[in-house]
Each structure stands twice: as structure tokens, then as C-alpha cells.
Write a protein that holds these residues in place. Sequence first.
Motif, PDB file in Angstrom:
ATOM      1  N   THR A   1      -7.087  -1.584   9.173  1.00 49.14           N
ATOM      2  CA  THR A   1      -6.097  -1.897   8.148  1.00 49.14           C
ATOM      3  C   THR A   1      -5.821  -3.391   8.202  1.00 49.14           C
ATOM      4  OG1 THR A   1      -5.189   0.301   8.392  1.00 49.14           O
ATOM      5  CG2 THR A   1      -3.791  -1.300   7.301  1.00 49.14           C
ATOM      6  N   VAL A   2      -6.239  -4.081   7.146  1.00 47.72           N
ATOM      7  CA  VAL A   2      -6.301  -5.540   7.198  1.00 47.72           C
ATOM      8  C   VAL A   2      -5.657  -6.164   5.958  1.00 47.72           C
ATOM      9  CG1 VAL A   2      -7.861  -7.513   7.365  1.00 47.72           C
ATOM     10  CG2 VAL A   2      -8.512  -5.347   8.402  1.00 47.72           C
ATOM     11  N   ALA A   3      -4.768  -7.111   6.168  1.00 45.32           N
ATOM     12  CA  ALA A   3      -4.191  -7.861   5.045  1.00 45.32           C
ATOM     13  C   ALA A   3      -5.016  -9.117   4.806  1.00 45.32           C
ATOM     14  CB  ALA A   3      -2.746  -8.241   5.361  1.00 45.32           C
ATOM     15  N   LEU A   4      -5.372  -9.368   3.535  1.00 47.68           N
ATOM     16  CA  LEU A   4      -5.981 -10.648   3.169  1.00 47.68           C
ATOM     17  C   LEU A   4      -4.845 -11.567   2.764  1.00 47.68           C
ATOM     18  CD1 LEU A   4      -9.029  -9.557   0.963  1.00 47.68           C
ATOM     19  CD2 LEU A   4      -8.885  -9.780   3.455  1.00 47.68           C
ATOM     20  N   THR A   5      -4.676 -12.650   3.524  1.00 46.55           N
ATOM     21  CA  THR A   5      -3.542 -13.533   3.293  1.00 46.55           C
ATOM     22  C   THR A   5      -4.038 -14.966   3.126  1.00 46.55           C
ATOM     23  OG1 THR A   5      -3.251 -13.911   5.659  1.00 46.55           O
ATOM     24  CG2 THR A   5      -2.039 -12.074   4.714  1.00 46.55           C
ATOM     25  N   GLY A   6      -3.147 -15.845   2.722  1.00 46.73           N
ATOM     26  CA  GLY A   6      -3.516 -17.259   2.593  1.00 46.73           C
ATOM     27  C   GLY A   6      -2.873 -17.875   1.378  1.00 46.73           C
ATOM     28  N   HIS A   7      -3.144 -19.145   1.181  1.00 47.61           N
ATOM     29  CA  HIS A   7      -2.520 -19.897   0.101  1.00 47.61           C
ATOM     30  C   HIS A   7      -2.958 -19.364  -1.277  1.00 47.61           C
ATOM     31  CE1 HIS A   7      -0.232 -23.409  -1.078  1.00 47.61           C
ATOM     32  NE2 HIS A   7      -1.106 -23.600  -2.045  1.00 47.61           N
ATOM     33  N   GLY A   8      -2.113 -19.580  -2.279  1.00 50.31           N
ATOM     34  CA  GLY A   8      -2.439 -19.174  -3.641  1.00 50.31           C
ATOM     35  C   GLY A   8      -3.766 -19.787  -4.077  1.00 50.31           C
ATOM     36  N   GLY A   9      -4.636 -18.956  -4.632  1.00 53.05           N
ATOM     37  CA  GLY A   9      -5.898 -19.456  -5.162  1.00 53.05           C
ATOM     38  C   GLY A   9      -6.977 -19.725  -4.126  1.00 53.05           C
ATOM     39  N   SER A  10      -6.739 -19.345  -2.854  1.00 51.38           N
ATOM     40  CA  SER A  10      -7.761 -19.602  -1.835  1.00 51.38           C
ATOM     41  C   SER A  10      -8.936 -18.626  -1.964  1.00 51.38           C
ATOM     42  CB  SER A  10      -7.146 -19.520  -0.431  1.00 51.38           C
ATOM     43  OG  SER A  10      -6.517 -18.275  -0.234  1.00 51.38           O
ATOM     44  N   GLY A  11      -8.746 -17.532  -2.702  1.00 53.44           N
ATOM     45  CA  GLY A  11      -9.860 -16.629  -2.971  1.00 53.44           C
ATOM     46  C   GLY A  11      -9.738 -15.249  -2.348  1.00 53.44           C
ATOM     47  N   LYS A  12      -8.520 -14.781  -2.114  1.00 50.21           N
ATOM     48  CA  LYS A  12      -8.312 -13.463  -1.507  1.00 50.21           C
ATOM     49  C   LYS A  12      -8.754 -12.340  -2.431  1.00 50.21           C
ATOM     50  CE  LYS A  12      -4.009 -14.700  -1.260  1.00 50.21           C
ATOM     51  NZ  LYS A  12      -4.127 -16.120  -1.614  1.00 50.21           N
ATOM     52  N   GLY A  46     -19.655   3.841   8.309  1.00 44.93           N
ATOM     53  CA  GLY A  46     -18.885   4.670   9.238  1.00 44.93           C
ATOM     54  C   GLY A  46     -17.448   4.231   9.451  1.00 44.93           C
ATOM     55  N   LYS A  47     -17.036   3.192   8.752  1.00 47.04           N
ATOM     56  CA  LYS A  47     -15.659   2.720   8.917  1.00 47.04           C
ATOM     57  C   LYS A  47     -14.875   2.923   7.625  1.00 47.04           C
ATOM     58  CE  LYS A  47     -15.690   0.765  13.126  1.00 47.04           C
ATOM     59  NZ  LYS A  47     -16.868   1.489  13.645  1.00 47.04           N
ATOM     60  N   ARG A  48     -13.567   3.181   7.796  1.00 45.33           N
ATOM     61  CA  ARG A  48     -12.648   3.213   6.663  1.00 45.33           C
ATOM     62  C   ARG A  48     -11.820   1.936   6.703  1.00 45.33           C
ATOM     63  NH1 ARG A  48      -9.419   6.847   3.530  1.00 45.33           N
ATOM     64  NH2 ARG A  48     -11.483   7.578   2.927  1.00 45.33           N
ATOM     65  N   TYR A  49     -11.941   1.121   5.644  1.00 41.03           N
ATOM     66  CA  TYR A  49     -11.160  -0.116   5.577  1.00 41.03           C
ATOM     67  C   TYR A  49     -10.037   0.057   4.559  1.00 41.03           C
ATOM     68  CZ  TYR A  49     -15.370  -2.476   7.472  1.00 41.03           C
ATOM     69  OH  TYR A  49     -16.446  -2.868   8.219  1.00 41.03           O
ATOM     70  N   TYR A  50      -8.828  -0.326   4.961  1.00 34.34           N
ATOM     71  CA  TYR A  50      -7.768  -0.508   3.977  1.00 34.34           C
ATOM     72  C   TYR A  50      -7.563  -2.012   3.841  1.00 34.34           C
ATOM     73  CZ  TYR A  50      -6.893   4.430   4.667  1.00 34.34           C
ATOM     74  OH  TYR A  50      -7.032   5.784   4.735  1.00 34.34           O
ATOM     75  N   ILE A  51      -7.977  -2.535   2.689  1.00 32.64           N
ATOM     76  CA  ILE A  51      -7.855  -3.969   2.449  1.00 32.64           C
ATOM     77  C   ILE A  51      -6.615  -4.200   1.592  1.00 32.64           C
ATOM     78  CG2 ILE A  51      -8.980  -5.981   1.389  1.00 32.64           C
ATOM     79  CD1 ILE A  51     -10.419  -4.959   3.902  1.00 32.64           C
ATOM     80  N   LEU A  52      -5.659  -4.937   2.128  1.00 34.10           N
ATOM     81  CA  LEU A  52      -4.427  -5.230   1.389  1.00 34.10           C
ATOM     82  C   LEU A  52      -4.526  -6.664   0.863  1.00 34.10           C
ATOM     83  CD1 LEU A  52      -3.733  -2.858   3.407  1.00 34.10           C
ATOM     84  CD2 LEU A  52      -1.369  -3.565   3.166  1.00 34.10           C
ATOM     85  N   ASP A  53      -4.795  -6.778  -0.421  1.00 35.84           N
ATOM     86  CA  ASP A  53      -4.957  -8.092  -1.040  1.00 35.84           C
ATOM     87  C   ASP A  53      -3.576  -8.615  -1.428  1.00 35.84           C
ATOM     88  OD1 ASP A  53      -5.619 -10.324  -2.502  1.00 35.84           O
ATOM     89  OD2 ASP A  53      -6.367  -9.206  -4.238  1.00 35.84           O
ATOM     90  N   CYS A  54      -3.066  -9.558  -0.634  1.00 34.83           N
ATOM     91  CA  CYS A  54      -1.692 -10.028  -0.824  1.00 34.83           C
ATOM     92  C   CYS A  54      -1.650 -11.197  -1.798  1.00 34.83           C
ATOM     93  CB  CYS A  54      -1.108 -10.517   0.498  1.00 34.83           C
ATOM     94  SG  CYS A  54      -1.116  -9.265   1.773  1.00 34.83           S
ATOM     95  N   PRO A  55      -0.521 -11.356  -2.497  1.00 32.87           N
ATOM     96  CA  PRO A  55      -0.366 -12.549  -3.326  1.00 32.87           C
ATOM     97  C   PRO A  55      -0.185 -13.780  -2.442  1.00 32.87           C
ATOM     98  CG  PRO A  55       1.564 -11.112  -3.536  1.00 32.87           C
ATOM     99  CD  PRO A  55       0.637 -10.455  -2.579  1.00 32.87           C
ATOM    100  N   GLY A  56      -0.648 -14.950  -2.904  1.00 35.52           N
ATOM    101  CA  GLY A  56      -0.518 -16.174  -2.126  1.00 35.52           C
ATOM    102  C   GLY A  56       0.606 -17.061  -2.622  1.00 35.52           C
ATOM    103  N   TYR A  57       1.037 -16.823  -3.855  1.00 35.72           N
ATOM    104  CA  TYR A  57       2.056 -17.676  -4.442  1.00 35.72           C
ATOM    105  C   TYR A  57       3.403 -17.450  -3.745  1.00 35.72           C
ATOM    106  CZ  TYR A  57       4.014 -20.580  -8.078  1.00 35.72           C
ATOM    107  OH  TYR A  57       4.607 -21.619  -8.749  1.00 35.72           O
ATOM    108  N   ALA A  58       4.127 -18.560  -3.496  1.00 31.59           N
ATOM    109  CA  ALA A  58       5.340 -18.502  -2.670  1.00 31.59           C
ATOM    110  C   ALA A  58       6.397 -17.536  -3.206  1.00 31.59           C
ATOM    111  CB  ALA A  58       5.945 -19.897  -2.559  1.00 31.59           C
TER     112      ALA A  58
END
Length: 693
Positions: A11-22, A73-85
Motif C-alpha cells: 500500500t503505497v502513496a505517490l506523493t510530491g510537488h504539484g506537477g511532478s508526475g504522480k 503475484g503482488k496486490r498494489y494499492y497505489i494512492l495517487d495524492c494531489p501535490g497542490y498545497a
Amino acid sequence: MAGRLPENTRTVALTGHGGSGKTSLAEAMAFDTGVTTRLGKVEDGNTLSDFGAEEKKRQISINTSVLTLDHAGKRYYILDCPGYADFIGDLRSAMRVSDGTVIVVSGVDGVEVQTEKAWDFAEEMGLTVAFYINKMDRDNADFSRTLSDIRRYLSDKAVPLFLPIGQEANFKGVIDVLSQKAYVYKADGSKEFKEEEIPQDLAQEASDAREELLERIVEADDELMMRYLDGEELALDELLPALKKAVKERKLFPVLPGSSTLNVGVLQLLDTIASLFPSPLDMPPRKALKGEEEIEVAPDPNGPFTALCFKIMVDPYVGKLSFLRVFSGKLTSDRPIYNVSKGEEERISAFKMMKGKDGDDEKEIIVGDIVAIPKLHSTAVGDTLAEKGTDIIFPPIKFPKPVYSVAVLPKSRNDEDKLASALSKLLEEDPTLHFEKNAETHDSVLSGMGDVHLDIMLSRIKERYGVDLETQTPKVPYRETIKKSSKAQGKYKKQSGGRGQYGDVHIEFQPLPRGTGFEFEDRIVGGAVPKSYIPAVEKGLREAMQKGVLAGYPTVDVKAILFFGSYHEVDSSEMAFKIAASMAFKKGIKEASPVLLEPIMNVEVVVPEEYLGDVMGDFNSRRGKIMGIDSRGRLQVVKAQVPLAEMFRYAIILRSMTSGRGNFTMEFSHYEEVPHDIAKKIIAQAQVEEEEE
Ligand SMILES: Nc1nc2c(ncn2[C@@H]2O[C@H](COP(=O)(O)OP(=O)(O)OP(=O)(O)O)[C@@H](O)[C@H]2O)c(=O)[nH]1
Ligand SMILES: [Mg+2]
């Protein structure tokens, strides 16, 4: 997938600055794992995770989207988070329910404000972190410059697991540092790549990187360290567990290069998550409350079923979806579920494993899962759900306080009721949105994390609920008080024909300390004002105080002493004494040096050192008083007291003054006298308004 094992979940959050490409990265992940057959683009508005109308229009993520991916063989939960403040609330709640995060850093722009935020939250929550240096195909992309940025601003424990083959227009693939293999991509968006020899010109760099990586790995394992120092060649299957341990203990943060839009390096990132990121079973027990008692809930698939609601989404067509993370146990969809925080039973209609907007139904959920359940009626963000009888509550998710407010008014009077119901739904969805009807100014005040946040809420109210709102700067709840004592007589007398009116009071007014409100004292002796009329006198004063003599604001911190008066056997009445009291008030207050008071806020600003001068100078121009400056790591904390009247646009001003690096919080402190020249303007303005009415 029937009989899924939680050790295979990530279970993984994709995080980072707005527009970085998450979002582009999430899209490539979905494409590579066969969830979608077409690689969508943010520009074309056809990605899986930016499906909302506002997201398509603005080409930014506003909500966290969940992508459920099954791969190798893996189950991924990808949480694509907003980057804008403005959407930092969503970032926090997504990270709270993730076991690790991939911080996406633009290889062109390096470490930015929200990169730091994501890093800080990951530190606070103790999450596993990998850095994905994205946009390696873009002009001015530079892997080593971005890596030094990460090491300098975030952590010197960031170590490349992969190196780029070429960069900018020549970016073609990645080198696996540990196995010293090169993967050369077609770089056309397909996931096609070939394993090749490391290109000659990169051989030295690759072997140096391997040396560095080995040193970092063996640091986490004493026995390996000895053998490494003895010059022994260590096998991959010995190194991997040590690497995994180092990553889990946050002694090493893997760095990988890639291009999300060309789909280069994404499969390697997925494999890295699979082999190095913790499974839900690797996570430490979570703190919770069982009744009054503090307990720990282990991530045990056979333990009691517990889950936390971290997000609510209301779709005009699908209705309400509540997103849960399972922290222990398992549950099938035919069982009842219980909202422990609310003490209410909920009915499960389906478990939806989301892929952006929609999801596939599954019959069972288990520890580590991220699931959306339609139409739970009482569940709000932060609530704990469990099987009935399990009386465990997880601590609520900490959301930042709102920093920006506007007063709203429906353009059509008839929409008041519609607005109330729209707001109640929106507030449920978004814990960073607040609404308050100010009792003093009668403003309806909507508050949030910034102007973009509120803009989006206003258009949501219009599009979803058909209510068009006008916005204004909220009014300041000024108050009035007096600075010295005075005495005044109020006499109300009407005795011409029929039954007359008669009330007569002498009242002394005295200033009280700030925050005391109103006090009334009855010092009548000998029945000059009969006992039965005294409550009417007090009532008359209290009513008159609501509309002060200067500018119509409530009068506060005044003591009124009724010390003399007279009455008439027939003509006196409660009404007459009420009116007499209010006459005494108006006369008396005018003679007691009345002044305007304004709310003063405690403001705390956190900024990098280089903005300190600007922030302090700006406070001077806002009539602010600096109360103190502390340093907190690489940041400076400025505490100040500033009048509320000067703070309404501060969220926007601070952001532009500090290129988004500054943050602030604000709370009410006390009331203070408004400086004379400013008070004069406010009073003149109030008179104009009074006359217009
Ligand atoms: N050339 C190039 N462009 C990219 C890459 N990744 C993303 N982009 C572009 O960068 C822009 C922003 O990408 P998004 O994926 O929306 O970024 P994000 O991090 O999700 O943005 P927010 O959700 O708003 O924080 C889009 O125009 C993408 O097409 C990449 O690897 N290479
Ligand atoms: Mg996005």
C-alpha cells in the motif's frame, strides 16, 4: 483474486510537488500491469486517476485516487495524492493509511515545497520512502543534480538503486545498480525493454554506484559488514534481505530514475516496491483506544477486524463512497460492519477495489486492503469501523486548520435551504473545509486551505447542487466598549390622555477588564425603582448593548449600576423601564469615552530562513507585533499578534511572498482598541450604511 495473502500486498502513496508526475506515474503503472490498455495523458484528460471534472479542467489532481493493481503475484494499492498545497488534507489522510511512499521528484525542478512536505509527513509517520526522479526525458533533466538536491534538503541516506541511461532527449533506460544489468526501453510509451550490457561510457559510474550501495547495505548488518570488509564477494540473495531491512528501518532511501509519460523505469519501480517495501504484516502495531485504555492493534489477519475511514467521495451518479484501510483481521461482505466511533451499525452493499472512478467487487477484505464501500450513511473521515463487539478506536487523522475564508451569500434568496444541504454533504467529504455562521456579523463564512480550494468548492456547489454563490471578504466582528465611568439618567414619560408611560432610571457605567462581558448591579434603596421593574431595566440595557453607540457593534466589558430612579403608580410598566434603561445607556456610553475594539489573532508563520526578513517586514505593514522567533530545523518560526482585519488574504500573500514555502496558523487571541484614525473610518462607514438602510 481469491485467497489473497496480505504478505503480497503493498500500500503505497505517490506523493510530491504539484506537477511532478504522480498521476502520469500511476497511469503508467496501471498500463504496465494491464489494468488499462491505453496509456492516458493528463493533458488529454483521460487518466484513470484524474477523473473528476475539475481535475480534467485544471489538469491537476484534487483528490487522492486509489488504483488497485495486480501484478507478478503482488496486490498494489497505489494512492495517487494531489501535490497542490490546497489539498494537503488529502495528502495527510492518504499517507496515514499507507505503509510506504514513493516521493516523485521532477528531474528538472528538483526538491520543491511539497516535496519537503511529503518528506516531513513520511518522517513524522515513520513511512518507508523511495524517491522516483521523474521527467528524465525532459530538457534540463539532471539525475545527479536532483540526487544532490535530495541529499542536501531531505536525507543523505538517499542512494540510487538504478541509474539513468542517458538523459533529456537521450534518456533510454535504466541500470540496475545491484545486479549491474541495463534495461533499454523502446521509450515510446509501451512497456517494451531489452536487457543489455551496460554501455561502455557508463560502466565506471555503474560500478562506483554499486560500491556505494554495498557500503550502505552492509552498514545495516554487522555480519555482512565484517565479510564485506574482509573483501568477500557477497551474493545477491544475501544482500537483498539486508537491503530490505535497511529500507524498512529507514536507514536507506532507494532512488530510481524514470519517465512516466514515456513509461521508462516504471516496471523497475513496481519491482522495487514489491521486493523492498513492507507488507502490511511488516508494519508495527498501531496505537488505539479500547474504552479508556491505550492498546496496540497488531496487523494480524486472524485478529479482530478493524479499519479506518480516510476518505469520502460523493459522486453525483454513484453516490457516496467511503474509503477504508483495513488495519487488522478480515471481513466478508455478507457480514454487518459497525462504526465504533459513532456507535452505529452500517450495511455493506459491496467491497469495491477501486481503479480510479470505478472498482471491481470482491467478497472479502483483509489486513492491508484499501477498499471503497458505497452508501455507508453515518461514517465520516477518521471513523473506526470494526466487527460489532470490537470496541477499538484509532486516533483521528490530524488535518491542518483552515487558513483562508470568504463570506458567501446565495445569489437567490430561495437557495438558502439548498445551500445548507449542499454544505452538509461537502463538509462530510472534506475535513479541511469549515463553515460557520458568525453570530455577531451574521456572515456565512466558508473556510479552507486556500483560494483554489474554495474556488473548487464554490463551483462544486454550483454544478452539483445548483446554488450560485456570491463571495465577499468576511466582516470583522468589531465590538465597542468604554474607557471611563459616567452617570446618566434615562427618563421615559408619556402622559397625554389615557394611560401613560413612565420610567426613570439613573445608571452609572464603568469599564470592566477585557473579556468580562456585561455586569449589572442593583443598588436601589428605599424602592425608588420597584423590585418588579428591575429585571426590565437589566433587559433594556442588554438589548441596547447589542447595537453600540459608535458604529452599531455589540458593546462589551461594561458594568451598569442602577442607583436611583422614580416611578408612577399607574403609568409605570416594564416596557417603560426598558425604554428608560436604553435611553440611559445611549447617553451614558457616549459620555464614557466609547471606543471600538477589534479581534487580535495569534499568528504563527513557519518559513525557511531566507524569507524571514520579508515576513517580518510584512507584519509591520499589517499592524502586527512580533512576539518571538524560534528556529525549527531548517525553518524559522515567527510568532506575532496581528489584527484579524489585516489577515483575510494572508494565505495568498504568504504563498506568493515565499514561493509557497511558508505556512501559517492563526487563532483568536483577544480584543484590543482600534487605533483612532482607523476607527474613524470604520465609524464613518457604519454611518453611511445606517443611512442607506
Ligand atoms: N516529459 C515528461 N512530462 C511528464 C512526465 N511526467 C509527467 N509529465 C507531465 O507533467 C505534467 C504534470 O503531470 P501529472 O502527472 O499531472 O503530475 P502530478 O504530480 O500528478 O500533478 P498534481 O497531481 O497536480 O500534483 C503533465 O503535463 C504531464 O504530462 C515525464 O516523465 N516526462
Ligand atoms: Mg496528479
